[in-house]
Design a protein around this motif. Structure first.
Motif, PDB file in Angstrom:
ATOM      1  N   GLN A   1       0.837  -1.194   0.000  1.00  0.00           N
ATOM      2  CA  GLN A   1       0.000   0.000   0.000  1.00  0.00           C
ATOM      3  C   GLN A   1       0.875   1.248   0.000  1.00  0.00           C
ATOM      4  N   LEU A   2       0.582   2.144  -0.930  1.00  0.00           N
ATOM      5  CA  LEU A   2       1.327   3.384  -1.042  1.00  0.00           C
ATOM      6  C   LEU A   2       0.427   4.550  -0.654  1.00  0.00           C
ATOM      7  N   SER A   3       1.041   5.687  -0.429  1.00  0.00           N
ATOM      8  CA  SER A   3       0.254   6.894  -0.199  1.00  0.00           C
ATOM      9  C   SER A   3      -0.322   7.328  -1.546  1.00  0.00           C
ATOM     10  N   PRO A   4      -1.386   8.143  -1.531  1.00  0.00           N
ATOM     11  CA  PRO A   4      -1.957   8.614  -2.800  1.00  0.00           C
ATOM     12  C   PRO A   4      -0.920   9.317  -3.675  1.00  0.00           C
ATOM     13  N   LEU A   5      -0.006  10.062  -3.061  1.00  0.00           N
ATOM     14  CA  LEU A   5       1.012  10.766  -3.841  1.00  0.00           C
ATOM     15  C   LEU A   5       1.965   9.775  -4.496  1.00  0.00           C
ATOM     16  N   GLU A   6       2.371   8.733  -3.784  1.00  0.00           N
ATOM     17  CA  GLU A   6       3.249   7.720  -4.363  1.00  0.00           C
ATOM     18  C   GLU A   6       2.544   6.982  -5.492  1.00  0.00           C
ATOM     19  N   GLU A   7       1.240   6.712  -5.312  1.00  0.00           N
ATOM     20  CA  GLU A   7       0.471   6.077  -6.382  1.00  0.00           C
ATOM     21  C   GLU A   7       0.408   6.990  -7.601  1.00  0.00           C
ATOM     22  N   ALA A   8       0.264   8.299  -7.359  1.00  0.00           N
ATOM     23  CA  ALA A   8       0.209   9.258  -8.467  1.00  0.00           C
ATOM     24  C   ALA A   8       1.519   9.244  -9.251  1.00  0.00           C
ATOM     25  N   ARG A   9       2.635   9.169  -8.542  1.00  0.00           N
ATOM     26  CA  ARG A   9       3.936   9.133  -9.225  1.00  0.00           C
ATOM     27  C   ARG A   9       4.087   7.847 -10.035  1.00  0.00           C
ATOM     28  N   ALA A  10       3.567   6.751  -9.494  1.00  0.00           N
ATOM     29  CA  ALA A  10       3.625   5.481 -10.217  1.00  0.00           C
ATOM     30  C   ALA A  10       2.802   5.552 -11.499  1.00  0.00           C
ATOM     31  N   VAL A  11       1.603   6.106 -11.389  1.00  0.00           N
ATOM     32  CA  VAL A  11       0.745   6.260 -12.565  1.00  0.00           C
ATOM     33  C   VAL A  11       1.414   7.162 -13.592  1.00  0.00           C
ATOM     34  N   GLN A  12       2.041   8.242 -13.127  1.00  0.00           N
ATOM     35  CA  GLN A  12       2.721   9.162 -14.040  1.00  0.00           C
ATOM     36  C   GLN A  12       3.820   8.457 -14.822  1.00  0.00           C
ATOM     37  N   LEU A  13       4.614   7.622 -14.143  1.00  0.00           N
ATOM     38  CA  LEU A  13       5.670   6.878 -14.826  1.00  0.00           C
ATOM     39  C   LEU A  13       5.095   5.962 -15.896  1.00  0.00           C
ATOM     40  N   MET A  14       3.987   5.309 -15.572  1.00  0.00           N
ATOM     41  CA  MET A  14       3.372   4.399 -16.534  1.00  0.00           C
ATOM     42  C   MET A  14       2.869   5.155 -17.756  1.00  0.00           C
ATOM     43  N   LEU A  15       2.242   6.305 -17.532  1.00  0.00           N
ATOM     44  CA  LEU A  15       1.725   7.091 -18.649  1.00  0.00           C
ATOM     45  C   LEU A  15       2.860   7.652 -19.493  1.00  0.00           C
ATOM     46  N   GLN A  16       3.947   8.054 -18.842  1.00  0.00           N
ATOM     47  CA  GLN A  16       5.098   8.592 -19.573  1.00  0.00           C
ATOM     48  C   GLN A  16       5.751   7.528 -20.450  1.00  0.00           C
ATOM     49  N   GLU A  17       5.656   6.273 -20.053  1.00  0.00           N
ATOM     50  CA  GLU A  17       6.290   5.207 -20.819  1.00  0.00           C
ATOM     51  C   GLU A  17       5.333   4.554 -21.821  1.00  0.00           C
ATOM     52  N   GLY A  18       4.199   5.205 -22.058  1.00  0.00           N
ATOM     53  CA  GLY A  18       3.346   4.764 -23.151  1.00  0.00           C
ATOM     54  C   GLY A  18       2.067   4.052 -22.784  1.00  0.00           C
ATOM     55  N   TYR A  19       1.842   3.818 -21.504  1.00  0.00           N
ATOM     56  CA  TYR A  19       0.582   3.197 -21.112  1.00  0.00           C
ATOM     57  C   TYR A  19      -0.568   4.173 -21.346  1.00  0.00           C
ATOM     58  N   THR A  20      -1.708   3.646 -21.784  1.00  0.00           N
ATOM     59  CA  THR A  20      -2.922   4.446 -21.830  1.00  0.00           C
ATOM     60  C   THR A  20      -3.565   4.384 -20.450  1.00  0.00           C
ATOM     61  N   LEU A  21      -4.561   5.218 -20.218  1.00  0.00           N
ATOM     62  CA  LEU A  21      -5.275   5.173 -18.942  1.00  0.00           C
ATOM     63  C   LEU A  21      -5.892   3.793 -18.728  1.00  0.00           C
ATOM     64  N   ASP A  22      -6.483   3.241 -19.798  1.00  0.00           N
ATOM     65  CA  ASP A  22      -7.099   1.915 -19.686  1.00  0.00           C
ATOM     66  C   ASP A  22      -6.036   0.844 -19.465  1.00  0.00           C
ATOM     67  N   GLY A  23      -4.881   0.990 -20.112  1.00  0.00           N
ATOM     68  CA  GLY A  23      -3.810   0.016 -19.947  1.00  0.00           C
ATOM     69  C   GLY A  23      -3.268   0.031 -18.537  1.00  0.00           C
ATOM     70  N   ALA A  24      -3.044   1.224 -17.994  1.00  0.00           N
ATOM     71  CA  ALA A  24      -2.555   1.338 -16.620  1.00  0.00           C
ATOM     72  C   ALA A  24      -3.577   0.763 -15.641  1.00  0.00           C
ATOM     73  N   ALA A  25      -4.854   1.035 -15.901  1.00  0.00           N
ATOM     74  CA  ALA A  25      -5.907   0.523 -15.029  1.00  0.00           C
ATOM     75  C   ALA A  25      -5.915  -1.003 -15.037  1.00  0.00           C
ATOM     76  N   SER A  26      -5.718  -1.588 -16.204  1.00  0.00           N
ATOM     77  CA  SER A  26      -5.719  -3.046 -16.322  1.00  0.00           C
ATOM     78  C   SER A  26      -4.555  -3.670 -15.559  1.00  0.00           C
ATOM     79  N   VAL A  27      -3.364  -3.080 -15.692  1.00  0.00           N
ATOM     80  CA  VAL A  27      -2.181  -3.610 -15.017  1.00  0.00           C
ATOM     81  C   VAL A  27      -2.317  -3.502 -13.508  1.00  0.00           C
TER      82      VAL A  27
END
Length: 212
Positions: free
Chosen positions: A88-114
């Motif tokens: 479990q991460l803090s909301p801010l840490e989760e936000a940074r994780a999502v940002q990295l995924m989006l920067q590396e080409g994941y779509t919102l739906d792709g990140a959600a699936s993973v």
């Protein structure tokens, strides 16, 4: 492999020193039960998962550690996703994780699936990093609830200075951050009456409700 041959890559999580200390005690007593996950990088290795375990092994000054080799090219997004899933991460840490995924080409739906999330949650986390730094820090420390993010995003969309003004009494310990979610208008009024912020909205405080 020799611990000195393992390089630490990007990690969205800040190390929890208490967790590192606890792991060090466990590793010293029972050994490294869960190997570090690495990928080969020439004659060296890059750490993909196990940053807290790595730090604990460094604290114990171990010469060698057991690893699981991931031969395919890893990425910071892989590590970010694994961090979200494993602990479990803090909301801010989760936000940074999502940002990295989006920067590396994941779509919102792709990140959600993973991540096993819905698209709405991924979008909400991504919006956190659009907020002023003070809001991010308060979210990271838990002083502001995640439920306030949408309201803060709307306020910041009108004026980042106004958003900063609303955050000031929470940062200074004058107000509970939960009120930003339940009574944002009241918090804004309090901040403009009692704060030192010079924003246009402060003018509304000099008018009567009838004039407004």
């Amino acid at each position: 492999v020799p611990l000195e041959l393992i390089d630490v890559g990007v990690n969205v999580r800040e190390l929890d020193q208490a967790h590192v200390d606890a792991l060090a005690g466990s590793i010293e007593l029972r050994g490294l039960i869960v190997p570090l996950t690495v990928r080969p990088d020439g004659k060296r290795f890059t750490l993909i998962a196990g940053h807290h375990r790595y730090a604990a092994c460094r604290k114990l000054a171990l010469d060698e550690v057991q690893v699981t080799r991931r031969e395919q090219e890893g990425s910071s997004a892989d590590s970010a996703a694994e961090n979200v899933v494993r602990k479990q991460l803090s909301p801010l840490e989760e936000a940074r994780a999502v940002q990295l995924m989006l920067q590396e080409g994941y779509t919102l739906d792709g990140a959600a699936s993973v991540l096993g999330w819905n698209r709405k949650l991924v979008t909400a986390r991504a919006k956190i990093l659009e907020l002023p730094d003070s809001a991010q820090q308060l979210l990271g420390s838990g002083e502001i609830p995640v439920s306030a993010v949408s309201t803060l995003t709307l306020i910041a969309g009108v004026s980042r200075e106004l958003c900063e003004a609303a955050l000031a009494p929470v940062a200074e310990g004058q107000l509970d951050g939960s009120r930003l979610a339940s009574e944002p208008g009241w918090v804004l009024g309090y901040a403009l009456r009692n704060g030192s912020s010079k924003v246009f909205a402060a003018y509304l405080n000099t008018l009567s409700s009838h004039e407004i």
